[in-house]
Scaffold this active site. Structure first.
Site, PDB file in Angstrom:
ATOM      1  NE  ARG A  47      42.321 -16.341 -10.841  1.00 48.00           N
ATOM      2  CZ  ARG A  47      40.768 -16.124 -10.252  1.00 48.00           C
ATOM      3  NH1 ARG A  47      41.014 -16.861  -9.224  1.00 48.00           N
ATOM      4  NH2 ARG A  47      39.861 -15.292 -10.432  1.00 48.00           N
ATOM      5  CE  LYS A 150      23.672 -23.217  -1.270  1.00 49.13           C
ATOM      6  NZ  LYS A 150      23.481 -22.188  -0.299  1.00 49.13           N
ATOM      7  CG  HIS A 180      24.428 -30.442  -0.844  1.00 44.14           C
ATOM      8  ND1 HIS A 180      24.226 -28.588  -1.195  1.00 44.14           N
ATOM      9  CD2 HIS A 180      24.396 -30.269   0.578  1.00 44.14           C
ATOM     10  CE1 HIS A 180      24.017 -28.000   0.185  1.00 44.14           C
ATOM     11  NE2 HIS A 180      24.270 -29.689   1.365  1.00 44.14           N
ATOM     12  CG  ASP A 237      23.188 -19.944   2.698  1.00 45.03           C
ATOM     13  OD1 ASP A 237      23.812 -20.360   1.970  1.00 45.03           O
ATOM     14  OD2 ASP A 237      23.649 -20.541   3.651  1.00 45.03           O
ATOM     15  CG  HIS A 242      19.939 -26.523   0.787  1.00 47.81           C
ATOM     16  ND1 HIS A 242      20.033 -27.044  -0.645  1.00 47.81           N
ATOM     17  CD2 HIS A 242      20.249 -25.945   1.567  1.00 47.81           C
ATOM     18  CE1 HIS A 242      21.707 -26.881  -0.324  1.00 47.81           C
ATOM     19  NE2 HIS A 242      21.637 -26.188   1.128  1.00 47.81           N
ATOM     20  CE  LYS A 342      25.395 -19.780   7.702  1.00 46.54           C
ATOM     21  NZ  LYS A 342      24.922 -21.343   8.191  1.00 46.54           N
ATOM     22  CE  LYS A 347      25.597 -31.131  10.183  1.00 49.26           C
ATOM     23  NZ  LYS A 347      24.936 -29.690   9.252  1.00 49.26           N
TER      24      LYS A 347
END
Length: 494
Positions: A47, A150, A180, A237, A242, A342, A347
Site C-alpha cells: 500500500r 499459518k 516454517h 499459535d 508446529h 512464553k 528458549k
C-alpha cells in the site's frame, strides 16, 4: 502437476514484517547461492506510496540490518534488480489491474507460471484469492501457485471453509501451505535420523519407548503481537500446527518414497490415529496457564494481563501442556506429552524420548538398583544436536555406574546455518510440495485439538498462572501417567 519454472514471484504485503525479516534475507541467500533462475522476476505489492528507489532503499536497509557484516552490496544489488515495486491496496480491484500491467511485460518473455505469496493477515486470504480469480489468475490451465502462511483457519469449521474456498479457485497441487518448522534443517534431519539408521528403527515403538516429550519454550513474551495472540493463544499459535508437525514426523511410518504425497499420507495416518479426547476428560489431558510477573534472565517481566493491549480479564493461555495417545500398532499406550509457553526460563525446542526400564532388574541388590532409564534427546533450536544417554560401570572395585552422554552436533565447525525460509522458498520455485501442508493434514490437526478448544470456550474463566522465568505451572505434572515421569527441562542432565 508440471514443474515449469515460474517467471514471476509476486509478494503481497511486501513491506510487512514477514517479508522484511524472513523473505528478503532468504531470497538474498538464494541469490548468493546462484539458485534463482536468471528469468525469475519479483513483484513487491504493497500500500505504501513508494517509488522504485524507495523500495530499493528499503530492501538494502532491511538486508544490512539482518545480515550485519555478512551483507554483500553486489548480491543485494542483483536481488533488487529483479524487483518491480507496485503500489496497490490488495483489497481493491485496481491493485490487480496494476499488477496485470506489470505481468504483461516480463523482461524474459511471457509465461503462465506465477507464484503469489500471501505475506498478509490470514483474515485477508480469501479476499485476495477472490480478486486473483476475478483478474484471471486462478486458471487451472496456467499452473500458478499460491502460498499461504499459518494459521490455516481458527478452528475445525473455519479450516474446512478456508480449504473449500481456496479449492474453488485453485487445485490442491497449486496451494502451498507453509509451516516454517518443516523447513528447519534440524527438523528435516529427524526424517534422516528415523529412517537412515538401522539401529534406531527396531526400537522406535511401544516395546521400548516409555514416553515422548516435545517442548517448544520461548523466553520472550508477546512483544507487539497482542492483537493476534490474545485472540489466538498458545494452543492455536503453536501446538495445533508446529508441534503437531513435530509429533507426526516422530511417529509416522516409513513412507514408500520421499515424494510429497507419500510423506503427507504417513503424517495424516498418525493424526487420524490420535485418540479422541473425551470432552468430559479434557482437564486430564490438557492444562492452560498464563505467565505472571517474574524475572527472565536478568530482565524483569510484567504479567501477561499487564502487557500492552491485553485485556485485564483475559483468559488467553500463554502456556499449554497436553498429552496424546496414538492408537496404532507401533505406539499403542505410549503417551506423547507436548508443552509450549512464553516467558519460560529459556528458549528451547527439543524432543525427549525416554526408554523403558530393562525388563529384569539385575542390579537390584547393588548401588545400581535405582538406575535411571535411557534417553535420546533431539535438540532442534537454539541447540542443534543429538544426545544419547547410556550407563556404564565406573572404573574401580565396586559396582558403581556413571552416565555416558554420546553427543552429535548437527553442524561441523564453520558450517553455515540457514533459516527455514531458504529451503521453503526454493521448494516453492521448484514445485516441490513435500515440506508443505496438505488440506487433510490441516483438518485432522484441528480435529485433534477441537475437544480442548470447545471445552475451554465454555469452561469457567479460571486459568492457572506461572511466574515468568519458570518452566510453567506446577499443575502440568498432573498429566503424567506414572510417578517416575516428569518434565525434562535440560538438554544435558546434571
Amino acid at each position: 502437476m508440471d514443474t515449469i519454472s515460474p517467471c514471476h514471484f509476486v509478494i503481497f504485503g511486501a513491506t510487512g514484517n514477514l517479508t522484511t525479516i524472513k523473505l528478503l534475507p532468504a531470497l538474498y541467500h538464494l541469490e548468493r547461492a546462484g539458485r534463482l533462475a536468471d528469468a525469475l522476476e519479483f513483484i513487491a505489492l504493497a500500500r505504501r506510496d513508494w517509488s522504485q528507489d524507495d523500495w530499493a532503499e528499503h530492501v538494502q536497509l532491511a538486508l544490512q540490518s539482518k545480515l550485519g557484516e555478512a551483507f554483500d552490496g553486489v548480491i543485494a544489488a542483483r536481488l533488487i534488480d529483479r524487483f518491480t515495486y507496485v503500489r496497490g491496496d490488495y483489497s481493491q480491484p485496481e491493485a490487480y489491474q496494476a499488477l496485470m500491467e506489470v505481468l504483461s511485460r516480463p523482461k524474459s518473455g511471457v509465461c503462465e507460471n506465477i507464484i503469489f505469496y500471501l505475506a498478509i493477515r490470514p483474515a485477508d486470504f480469501l479476499n485476495v484469492v477472490t480478486h486473483l480469480h476475478n483478474a484471471g489468475f486462478s486458471g487451472k490451465v496456467a499452473r500458478h501457485r499460491i502460498v499461504v502462511e499459518k494459521p490455516f483457519g481458527e478452528d475445525l469449521e473455519s479450516a474446512r471453509m478456508l480449504n473449500m474456498q481456496l479449492h474453488t479457485h485453485f487445485d490442491e497441487e497449486q496451494i502451498y501451505r507453509i509451516d516454517h518448522y518443516l523447513g528447519k534443517e534440524t527438523v528435516q534431519n529427524l526424517i534422516v535420523f528415523r529412517f537412515a539408521n538401522s539401529l534406531i528403527e527396531p526400537i522406535w515403538n511401544r516395546n521400548y519407548i516409555d514416553h515422548v516429550q516435545i517442548t517448544v519454550a520461548e523466553d520472550k513474551g508477546i512483544d507487539s503481537r497482542a492483537g493476534y495472540f490474545d485472540s489466538s493463544g498458545a494452543l492455536k499459535d503453536m501446538l495445533q500446527n508446529h508441534m503437531m508437525q513435530l509429533l507426526t514426523v516422530m511417529a509416522m511410518e516409513p513412507p514408500a518414497t520421499l515424494d510429497a504425497d507419500a510423506l503427507q499420507d504417513e503424517k495424516v495416518k498418525v493424526l487420524r490415529s490420535i485418540r479422541t479426547i473425551p470432552r468430559e476428560a479434557v482437564n486430564s489431558y490438557a492444562i492452560r496457564a498464563q505467565y505472571s510477573a517474574g524475572t527472565v534472565g536478568n530482565e524483569e517481566a510484567v504479567a501477561y494481563r499487564e502487557e500492552e493491549n491485553v485485556a485485564d480479564d483475559s483468559t488467553t493461555e500463554t502456556y499449554v501442556a497436553a498429552k496424546f495417545y496414538i492408537d496404532n500398532w507401533r505406539w499403542k499406550g505410549v503417551p506423547f506429552y507436548l508443552r509450549t509457553g512464553k516467558r519460560l526460563q529459556e528458549k528451547m525446542t527439543s524432543i525427549f524420548i525416554r526408554f523403558k526400564h530393562p525388563p529384569q532388574q539385575l542390579f537390584q541388590n547393588t548401588s545400581l538398583q535405582n538406575i535411571e532409564p535411557n534417553w535420546i534427546v533431539l535438540a532442534i533450536q537454539p541447540h542443534e544436536c543429538m544426545h544419547i544417554e547410556l550407563h556404564a560401570k565406573e572404573p574401580g572395585l565396586d559396582m558403581n555406574t556413571r552416565r555416558i552422554d554420546l553427543k552429535a552436533p548437527y553442524r561441523d565447525e564453520g558450517e553455515a546455518s540457514l533459516d527455514a525460509y531458504e529451503t521453503l522458498l526454493l521448494d516453492i520455485i521448484d514445485g516441490d510440495r513435500s515440506l508443505f501442508i496438505r488440506f487433510d493434514e490441516v483438518e485432522w490437526a484441528w480435529q485433534v485439538v477441537d475437544p480442548i478448544l470447545r471445552h475451554w470456550a465454555v469452561a469457567d474463566s479460571y486459568v492457572h498462572t506461572y511466574p515468568a522465568g519458570s518452566w510453567g505451572p506446577d499443575e502440568a505434572t498432573r498429566l503424567f501417567d506414572s510417578d517416575d515421569q516428569n518434565w525434562r527441562n535440560q538438554i544435558e542432565q546434571a
